[in-house]
Design a protein around this motif. Structure first.
Motif, PDB file in Angstrom:
ATOM      1  N   GLN A  18       7.553   4.924  -6.266  1.00  0.00           N
ATOM      2  CA  GLN A  18       7.246   3.719  -5.512  1.00  0.00           C
ATOM      3  C   GLN A  18       8.323   3.331  -4.511  1.00  0.00           C
TER       4      GLN A  18
ATOM      5  N   ASN B  91      13.352   4.209   1.059  1.00  0.00           N
ATOM      6  CA  ASN B  91      13.981   5.131   0.117  1.00  0.00           C
ATOM      7  C   ASN B  91      15.451   5.356   0.433  1.00  0.00           C
TER       8      ASN B  91
ATOM      9  N   ARG C  72       0.841  -1.192   0.000  1.00  0.00           N
ATOM     10  CA  ARG C  72       0.000   0.000   0.000  1.00  0.00           C
ATOM     11  C   ARG C  72       0.877   1.242   0.000  1.00  0.00           C
ATOM     12  N   ALA C  73       0.664   2.109  -0.965  1.00  0.00           N
ATOM     13  CA  ALA C  73       1.371   3.380  -1.085  1.00  0.00           C
ATOM     14  C   ALA C  73       0.351   4.511  -0.940  1.00  0.00           C
ATOM     15  N   GLU C  74       0.823   5.739  -0.972  1.00  0.00           N
ATOM     16  CA  GLU C  74      -0.077   6.887  -0.843  1.00  0.00           C
ATOM     17  C   GLU C  74      -1.159   6.883  -1.922  1.00  0.00           C
ATOM     18  N   ALA C  75      -0.803   6.440  -3.125  1.00  0.00           N
ATOM     19  CA  ALA C  75      -1.750   6.439  -4.234  1.00  0.00           C
ATOM     20  C   ALA C  75      -2.624   5.187  -4.267  1.00  0.00           C
ATOM     21  N   GLY C  76      -2.398   4.248  -3.359  1.00  0.00           N
ATOM     22  CA  GLY C  76      -3.175   3.000  -3.347  1.00  0.00           C
ATOM     23  C   GLY C  76      -2.252   1.796  -3.418  1.00  0.00           C
ATOM     24  N   TRP C  77      -2.785   0.663  -3.842  1.00  0.00           N
ATOM     25  CA  TRP C  77      -2.009  -0.568  -3.922  1.00  0.00           C
ATOM     26  C   TRP C  77      -1.137  -0.598  -5.166  1.00  0.00           C
ATOM     27  N   GLU C  78       0.131  -0.998  -5.006  1.00  0.00           N
ATOM     28  CA  GLU C  78       1.063  -1.063  -6.132  1.00  0.00           C
ATOM     29  C   GLU C  78       1.794  -2.398  -6.095  1.00  0.00           C
TER      30      GLU C  78
ATOM     31  N   GLN D   1      10.194   9.838  -5.020  1.00  0.00           N
ATOM     32  CA  GLN D   1       8.907  10.453  -5.341  1.00  0.00           C
ATOM     33  C   GLN D   1       7.887   9.429  -5.816  1.00  0.00           C
TER      34      GLN D   1
END
Length: 125
Positions: free
Chosen positions: A77, A37, A13-19, A75
């Motif tokens: 994934q 990072n 789960r990332a800020e933009a959703g699941w990756e 910035q």
């Protein structure tokens, strides 16, 4: 890689959703996003190298990543390395898979001297 179904089994789960944790990378390798990072100062590089006794079944190609690319990864994934699974392999959390070596730009500069092979051995007369 013959079968790539496993690429879609592992997500985070990332800020933009699941990756996807693994993305096709070419030459039989995948990019593995590690969930953290790396921030490099400008003018530095990060060399990713395989361990002498790394996990069997997992090859880590040697590569050099610039501070600019690391910044883009931060910035997006997160930091990722190329890996090439050669057979089914299990990796445990905290298990070492590669070596990260910080390099200054000066250590990557090289000079060479070349000689034109057409003029080697010719005489002036």
């Amino acid at each position: 890689m013959d079968r790539t179904n496993w690429l879609h089994l592992y997500q985070f789960r990332a800020e933009a959703g699941w990756e996807n944790m693994f993305l096709p990378n070419g030459a039989g390798s995948v990019e593995w996003h590690l969930g953290w990072n790396v921030e490099l100062p400008r003018g530095y590089f990060l060399m990713v190298a395989p361990l002498e006794t790394g996990p069997e079944g997992l090859e880590v190609p040697t590569g050099v990543i610039s501070s600019t690319v690391c910044g883009r990864m931060t910035q997006g994934q997160g930091f990722g390395i190329a890996v090439r699974p050669t057979r089914p392999v299990t990796i445990a959390r905290g298990q070492h898979i590669a070596r990260l070596i910080l390099l200054h730009a000066d250590s990557l500069r090289a000079t060479s001297t070349t000689q034109d092979t057409a003029t080697v051995g010719e005489s002036d007369g």
